[in-house]
Scaffold this active site. Structure first.
Site, PDB file in Angstrom:
ATOM      1  CB  CYS A 102     -11.332  16.574  30.396  1.00 17.73           C
ATOM      2  SG  CYS A 102     -10.774  18.208  30.870  1.00 17.73           S
TER       3      CYS A 102
ATOM      4  CG  HIS B 197     -12.473  16.432  26.341  1.00 21.94           C
ATOM      5  ND1 HIS B 197     -13.406  17.245  26.934  1.00 21.94           N
ATOM      6  CD2 HIS B 197     -11.256  16.929  26.705  1.00 21.94           C
ATOM      7  CE1 HIS B 197     -12.791  18.177  27.637  1.00 21.94           C
ATOM      8  NE2 HIS B 197     -11.487  18.013  27.511  1.00 21.94           N
TER       9      HIS B 197
ATOM     10  CG  ASN C 193     -11.914  21.789  28.000  1.00 20.01           C
ATOM     11  OD1 ASN C 193     -12.723  21.102  28.614  1.00 20.01           O
ATOM     12  ND2 ASN C 193     -10.639  21.470  27.911  1.00 20.01           N
TER      13      ASN C 193
HETATM   14  O1  UT7 Z   1      -9.241  19.345  28.579  1.00 16.08           O
HETATM   15  C1  UT7 Z   1      -8.069  19.639  29.273  1.00 16.08           C
HETATM   16  C2  UT7 Z   1      -6.931  19.390  28.433  1.00 16.08           C
HETATM   17  N1  UT7 Z   1      -6.347  20.627  27.945  1.00 16.08           N
HETATM   18  C3  UT7 Z   1      -6.076  20.748  26.648  1.00 16.08           C
HETATM   19  O2  UT7 Z   1      -6.411  19.944  25.826  1.00 16.08           O
HETATM   20  C4  UT7 Z   1      -5.253  21.937  26.225  1.00 16.08           C
HETATM   21  C5  UT7 Z   1      -4.168  21.495  25.260  1.00 16.08           C
HETATM   22  N2  UT7 Z   1      -3.356  22.623  24.842  1.00 16.08           N
HETATM   23  C6  UT7 Z   1      -3.838  23.562  23.992  1.00 16.08           C
HETATM   24  O3  UT7 Z   1      -4.976  23.525  23.554  1.00 16.08           O
HETATM   25  C7  UT7 Z   1      -2.870  24.643  23.531  1.00 16.08           C
HETATM   26  O4  UT7 Z   1      -1.587  24.358  24.049  1.00 16.08           O
HETATM   27  C8  UT7 Z   1      -3.288  26.081  23.974  1.00 16.08           C
HETATM   28  C9  UT7 Z   1      -4.535  26.512  23.211  1.00 16.08           C
HETATM   29  C10 UT7 Z   1      -3.545  26.146  25.456  1.00 16.08           C
HETATM   30  C11 UT7 Z   1      -2.172  27.065  23.624  1.00 16.08           C
HETATM   31  O5  UT7 Z   1      -1.908  27.016  22.232  1.00 16.08           O
HETATM   32  P1  UT7 Z   1      -0.434  26.768  21.693  1.00 16.08           P
HETATM   33  O6  UT7 Z   1      -0.506  26.842  20.245  1.00 16.08           O
HETATM   34  O7  UT7 Z   1       0.102  25.515  22.314  1.00 16.08           O
HETATM   35  O8  UT7 Z   1       0.311  28.041  22.240  1.00 16.08           O
HETATM   36  P2  UT7 Z   1       1.627  28.127  23.148  1.00 16.08           P
HETATM   37  O9  UT7 Z   1       1.280  27.958  24.585  1.00 16.08           O
HETATM   38  O10 UT7 Z   1       2.722  27.281  22.566  1.00 16.08           O
HETATM   39  O11 UT7 Z   1       2.006  29.634  22.894  1.00 16.08           O
HETATM   40  C12 UT7 Z   1       2.364  30.113  21.586  1.00 16.08           C
HETATM   41  C13 UT7 Z   1       2.367  31.628  21.631  1.00 16.08           C
HETATM   42  C14 UT7 Z   1       3.145  32.195  22.820  1.00 16.08           C
HETATM   43  O12 UT7 Z   1       3.763  33.400  22.418  1.00 16.08           O
HETATM   44  P3  UT7 Z   1       5.322  33.424  22.055  1.00 16.08           P
HETATM   45  O13 UT7 Z   1       6.030  32.954  23.287  1.00 16.08           O
HETATM   46  O14 UT7 Z   1       5.477  32.467  20.890  1.00 16.08           O
HETATM   47  O15 UT7 Z   1       5.556  34.843  21.703  1.00 16.08           O
HETATM   48  C15 UT7 Z   1       2.058  32.514  23.799  1.00 16.08           C
HETATM   49  O16 UT7 Z   1       2.422  33.530  24.706  1.00 16.08           O
HETATM   50  O17 UT7 Z   1       1.032  32.103  21.761  1.00 16.08           O
HETATM   51  C16 UT7 Z   1       0.956  32.982  22.867  1.00 16.08           C
HETATM   52  N3  UT7 Z   1      -0.384  32.888  23.441  1.00 16.08           N
HETATM   53  C17 UT7 Z   1      -1.377  33.707  23.076  1.00 16.08           C
HETATM   54  N4  UT7 Z   1      -1.438  34.705  22.193  1.00 16.08           N
HETATM   55  C18 UT7 Z   1      -2.614  35.321  22.052  1.00 16.08           C
HETATM   56  C19 UT7 Z   1      -0.824  32.010  24.362  1.00 16.08           C
HETATM   57  N5  UT7 Z   1      -2.122  32.252  24.629  1.00 16.08           N
HETATM   58  C20 UT7 Z   1      -2.486  33.290  23.831  1.00 16.08           C
HETATM   59  C21 UT7 Z   1      -3.692  33.984  23.660  1.00 16.08           C
HETATM   60  N6  UT7 Z   1      -3.701  34.991  22.758  1.00 16.08           N
HETATM   61  N7  UT7 Z   1      -4.824  33.688  24.331  1.00 16.08           N
END
Ligand code: UT7
Length: 332
Positions: A118, A259, A289
């Site tokens: 990215c 970005h 993204n």
């Molecule tokens: O350009 C490349 C660089 N990449 C990035 O900048 C990505 C950086 N990371 C992020 O943007 C975030 O980490 C994500 C958007 C990918 C994920 O968000 P988060 O708030 O960090 O969620 P998490 O992975 O900590 O998950 C929290 C909860 C989990 O459920 P439990 O275990 O708390 O029950 C996940 O299973 O959210 C759940 N979850 C979802 N729920 C509904 C993860 N994805 C989803 C989804 N819909 N799509």
């Protein structure tokens, strides 16, 4: 600060291209256990554009560059260097850049691809600026082009909802005014943390720490929370340096071009430096993204809207797989 600035670099034109198909949050609700509300709240994304039949990195790059050349009033045959930033070019050999040059009628320009995920577009702009200032090149095409959706595992709700396809381009030309172009830059990487964002091609590419990974080879694997922590820290770190090392306050900058990875990451930088919302461009709601294309698409949309103006520098900042990061301050 760059030294020995005898040659300036002018952005002569910009362009972008988005593929024809749209994937909305409602489409994801039908595919995986997610909701429009969760995706919007956690990422800021409403929809992303994805390649349809006959569309790919090569076609997006061609369309974006053609628009940039038209805006610049420059014939493709006049380019002497073409750089494509991408993680997803169709073939390992030849480069996407070589075929792109040929597609705009050029049979002599130096051409190479650059992989910095990215951060790719910002890296490529810095490389292009530096090579023009060396006096060796005069008309350089910079293109960030990605088809991230071909690396998406649509059963993995935490990663697939983030990414879209697209391309952004800029044509850089040598200028007599040495104050034009990149006036400050930083590029960096930390390969010790590569496993937080990678695309394994062979089973042995999967690190032991990720041994439970059952994802198909060829799909993007990301430790979202780890990348998130890295991004928030690095974004603020390099933006702070860009301002302090150039003696700039937010009021001195025309646009902060970030970005588009997650609206919360952009908002954290905006809040930390007290940046006005109209100076921090956001299009992640429409495109998701798009990796190396993201900053290029933003620059093109801002350029065409007249928001990147003479007399006030603009700042580009990105981070991504590698892990990599880059920021640069430009006088347009
Ligand atoms: O350009 C490349 C660089 N990449 C990035 O900048 C990505 C950086 N990371 C992020 O943007 C975030 O980490 C994500 C958007 C990918 C994920 O968000 P988060 O708030 O960090 O969620 P998490 O992975 O900590 O998950 C929290 C909860 C989990 O459920 P439990 O275990 O708390 O029950 C996940 O299973 O959210 C759940 N979850 C979802 N729920 C509904 C993860 N994805 C989803 C989804 N819909 N799509």
């Amino acid at each position: 600060m760059n030294t020995a600035r005898t040659i300036g670099v002018r952005i002569a034109g910009t362009g972008s291209a988005l593929p024809s198909c749209t994937l909305t949050n409602a489409d994801f609700e039908r595919m995986v256990n997610t909701s429009d509300e969760w995706i919007k709240q956690r990422t800021g994304i409403s929809e992303r554009r994805i390649c349809g039949t006959g569309e790919n990195v090569a076609t997006l790059a061609h369309d974006a560059l053609s628009r940039a050349l038209e805006a610049a009033g420059i014939d493709g045959a006049a380019l002497d260097l073409v750089i494509v930033a991408s993680v997803g070019s169709e073939m390992r050999c030849p480069s996407a850049a070589g075929r792109l040059a040929a597609s705009v009628g050029n049979t002599h320009a130096a051409a190479f691809d650059l992989v910095a995920a990215c951060s790719g577009f910002v890296y490529a702009m810095i490389v292009g600026d530096t090579l023009i200032r060396s006096g060796r090149y005069k008309r350089v095409a910079i293109v960030g082009a990605e088809q991230m959706t071909k690396f998406s595992d649509y059963t993995d709700r935490s990663v697939s909802i983030l990414f879209g396809d697209g391309a952004g381009a800029a044509v850089l030309v040598a200028d007599d005014d040495p104050s034009l172009g990149c006036v400050w830059e930083t590029m960096g990487g930390d390969g010790t943390n590569w496993q937080h964002l990678y695309i394994p091609e062979r089973r042995e590419d999967v690190p032991e720490s990720d041994a439970k990974c059952t994802m198909a080879l060829g799909c993007l694997r990301m430790n979202g929370p780890e990348v998130y922590k890295f991004a928030v820290t690095k974004f603020c770190d390099v933006m702070g340096r860009a301002l302090s090392e150039n003696g700039l306050s937010p009021a001195d900058v025309s646009q902060f071009v970030c970005h588009q990875s997650n609206i919360r990451i952009i908002a954290s930088a905006r809040d930390k430096f007290g940046l006005p919302a109209d100076k921090v461009y956001v299009n992640i709601d429409r495109y998701g993204n798009t990796s190396a294309a993201s900053v290029g698409i933003c620059v093109d949309e801002l350029w065409r809207a007249g928001k990147i103006t003479k007399g006030k520098p603009f700042l580009m900042v990105a981070f991504g797989g590698g892990l990599t990061w880059a920021a640069s301050v430009w006088n347009a």
